[in-house]
Enzyme design. Sequence first.
Site, PDB file in Angstrom:
ATOM      1  N   GLU A 177      -8.561  -1.793   3.335  1.00  0.00           N
ATOM      2  CA  GLU A 177      -8.448  -1.471   4.712  1.00  0.00           C
ATOM      3  C   GLU A 177      -9.262  -1.925   5.653  1.00  0.00           C
ATOM      4  O   GLU A 177     -10.632  -1.479   5.688  1.00  0.00           O
ATOM      5  CB  GLU A 177      -8.616   0.290   4.831  1.00  0.00           C
ATOM      6  CG  GLU A 177      -8.340   0.837   6.245  1.00  0.00           C
ATOM      7  CD  GLU A 177      -8.482   2.716   6.213  1.00  0.00           C
ATOM      8  OE1 GLU A 177      -8.913   3.154   5.203  1.00  0.00           O
ATOM      9  OE2 GLU A 177      -8.506   3.099   7.388  1.00  0.00           O
ATOM     10  N   LYS A 219      -3.735  -1.685   4.179  1.00  0.00           N
ATOM     11  CA  LYS A 219      -3.789  -0.399   5.066  1.00  0.00           C
ATOM     12  C   LYS A 219      -4.371  -1.041   6.521  1.00  0.00           C
ATOM     13  O   LYS A 219      -5.685  -0.778   6.793  1.00  0.00           O
ATOM     14  CB  LYS A 219      -4.545   0.672   4.625  1.00  0.00           C
ATOM     15  CG  LYS A 219      -4.740   1.865   5.670  1.00  0.00           C
ATOM     16  CD  LYS A 219      -5.207   3.249   4.956  1.00  0.00           C
ATOM     17  CE  LYS A 219      -5.504   4.221   5.830  1.00  0.00           C
ATOM     18  NZ  LYS A 219      -5.598   5.578   5.369  1.00  0.00           N
TER      19      LYS A 219
END
Length: 343
Positions: A177, A219
């Site tokens: 992420e 992400k």
Amino acid sequence: MTTTALADTARAIVAAGKGVLAADETPRTLTQRLAARTIESTAETRRAYREMFFTTPGISEFIGGVILQDETIHQRSSTGTPLVGLLAQEGITPGIKVDNGARPLAGSPGERVTEGLDGLRDRLASYREMGARFAKWRAVILIGEGLPTAGCVNANAHALARYAALCQEEGLVPIVEPEVLMDGAHTIDRSEQVTGRVLQAVFDALFEQNVSLEGMLLKPNMVIAGQHCERQASVEEVATATLRTLSRHVPPAVPAIVFLSGGQDHLLATKHLGAINQVGGPKPWKLSYSYGRALQDEALEVWDGRSENVPAGQHAFYHRAKCDSAAALGRYRTEMESEAASA
Ligand code: 13P
């Protein structure tokens, strides 16, 4: 665990329009969210809050994975079942946040680097023992005057790649992420430029650390104007710029991209995802969601810390997840908001 098994786990999390519920706020962050609604934050109220989401009837239609936090993975439900077991019973894959948070980056005022690599191998092994099958590490990149610096982007990319390699060694699918924050007044063009540069650095680092792209999930943020920018981009502009950026920097071997919501209003987060899946262009990956606030905010408001409101909170969560899942399948229509809400 083989790379094939990791790839199977990664694909199962996002199968058939499913996405991820990010329920991994630290006790400190969750306390702030609860305090904003004058709900007392104790280990018990935080457990009750999480349990509302995890026991929502039928939610496994739309949620394939839940990211837990260290406190939650150790907790039991009101009926004594470990929360992680509740999820597994529903066929939802449990995951765990394993970074130790973003700390000031030495020598680079205003920038942060995510820490937590020390001892990570052992922590991953023990979380796997407890039932976790995937993990999450979040890096944050701030756009500003002269920011981000190459030093900050590369330090965060390196840490993400080291984390991802360790996860795969220990049999966990890493969610990688890199979040370019929507804080500030930057334009959507600037967001596109920075997001592209960050993604490029992250995939260079993943390659260098021998991470199997088939056995991970990305992400990222959507490409979006800063929240204080005078000109907010339209839903179509966000969708087009986001897809263009991803197609330039994310290899097709990655099975799925699960967006964070990053502070967007829940309705806008649904609309953006729907539009990303509807605009034309190459889409070699699934494009789904791993929302925290955008999936939880309505339910939190309805729940308001009261046990008698749990069914209404679950109804709100089910409704939002149903709309987000439709968006992930490219089938979202604004009319669903009223149809699904009254269902
Ligand atoms: P938001 O969707 O609220 O940004 O949370 C996602 C997340 O996991 C942030 O790390």
